[in-house]
Design a protein around this motif. Structure first.
Motif, PDB file in Angstrom:
ATOM      1  N   SER A 101       0.832  -1.199   0.000  1.00 48.08           N
ATOM      2  CA  SER A 101       0.000   0.000   0.000  1.00 48.08           C
ATOM      3  C   SER A 101       0.872   1.257   0.000  1.00 48.08           C
ATOM      4  CB  SER A 101      -0.929  -0.012   1.217  1.00 48.08           C
ATOM      5  OG  SER A 101      -1.720   1.153   1.243  1.00 48.08           O
ATOM      6  N   ARG A 102       1.918   1.260   0.820  1.00 49.57           N
ATOM      7  CA  ARG A 102       2.836   2.409   0.837  1.00 49.57           C
ATOM      8  C   ARG A 102       3.528   2.566  -0.515  1.00 49.57           C
ATOM      9  NH1 ARG A 102       4.032   0.096   5.770  1.00 49.57           N
ATOM     10  NH2 ARG A 102       6.029  -0.705   5.005  1.00 49.57           N
ATOM     11  N   LEU A 103       3.919   1.476  -1.125  1.00 51.29           N
ATOM     12  CA  LEU A 103       4.561   1.533  -2.434  1.00 51.29           C
ATOM     13  C   LEU A 103       3.586   2.065  -3.485  1.00 51.29           C
ATOM     14  CD1 LEU A 103       6.946   0.932  -4.307  1.00 51.29           C
ATOM     15  CD2 LEU A 103       6.058  -1.413  -4.521  1.00 51.29           C
ATOM     16  N   ARG A 104       2.346   1.597  -3.446  1.00 51.81           N
ATOM     17  CA  ARG A 104       1.322   2.056  -4.383  1.00 51.81           C
ATOM     18  C   ARG A 104       1.118   3.574  -4.237  1.00 51.81           C
ATOM     19  NH1 ARG A 104      -2.587  -1.045  -2.667  1.00 51.81           N
ATOM     20  NH2 ARG A 104      -1.794  -2.828  -3.821  1.00 51.81           N
ATOM     21  N   THR A 105       1.045   4.037  -3.003  1.00 53.97           N
ATOM     22  CA  THR A 105       0.892   5.484  -2.741  1.00 53.97           C
ATOM     23  C   THR A 105       2.091   6.250  -3.272  1.00 53.97           C
ATOM     24  OG1 THR A 105      -0.439   5.031  -0.788  1.00 53.97           O
ATOM     25  CG2 THR A 105       0.576   7.207  -0.918  1.00 53.97           C
ATOM     26  N   PHE A 106       3.270   5.751  -3.067  1.00 58.72           N
ATOM     27  CA  PHE A 106       4.494   6.397  -3.526  1.00 58.72           C
ATOM     28  C   PHE A 106       4.540   6.474  -5.060  1.00 58.72           C
ATOM     29  CE2 PHE A 106       8.910   6.029  -4.988  1.00 58.72           C
ATOM     30  CZ  PHE A 106       9.418   7.206  -4.459  1.00 58.72           C
ATOM     31  N   VAL A 107       4.166   5.372  -5.722  1.00 60.85           N
ATOM     32  CA  VAL A 107       4.236   5.320  -7.184  1.00 60.85           C
ATOM     33  C   VAL A 107       3.195   6.255  -7.813  1.00 60.85           C
ATOM     34  CG1 VAL A 107       3.813   3.798  -9.170  1.00 60.85           C
ATOM     35  CG2 VAL A 107       5.199   2.999  -7.245  1.00 60.85           C
TER      36      VAL A 107
END
Length: 109
Positions: A101-107
């Motif tokens: 989820s954090r990676l998705r938000t970052f991307v």
């Protein structure tokens, strides 16, 4: 001297479950009936000595419990460690979900 930690305990459970023969023995015992070594080795190519060795690993991991009935040892499945493994895997799954989820938000930024 090794100190028992939840991680070490979980690792010993996974190690005990990581063998097909031990999984087969647990499957037989998971019906709730306790069985003797002779009963567990019947109908298999396993010797009683091999079954005993595998049962000791399962017992050390807390997955089975033994009791003496006359001259025989009876072994029974203990489901509580499986619940512990399930909780551990749920925790790891949640950590991965959070990380993704954090990676998705970052991307998406």
């Amino acid at each position: 001297m090794l100190i028992e930690t939840p991680e070490r305990d979980t690792a010993s459970l996974f190690a005990a479950l990581g063998d097909p023969t031990r999984l087969s023995l647990l499957t037989k015992l998971s019906d709730g009936q306790s069985r003797s070594i002779a009963g567990l080795s019947a109908g298999t190519d396993l010797t009683r000595q091999a079954v005993t060795k595998h049962l000791r690993v399962l017992e050390e991991a807390g997955l089975v419990i033994s009791s003496k009935v006359g001259r025989e040892s009876q072994f029974a499945f203990r489901p509580e460690p499986i619940d512990d493994i399930r909780a551990y895997l749920d925790s790891v799954s949640q950590q991965w979900d959070d990380a993704l989820s954090r990676l998705r938000t970052f991307v998406k930024r």
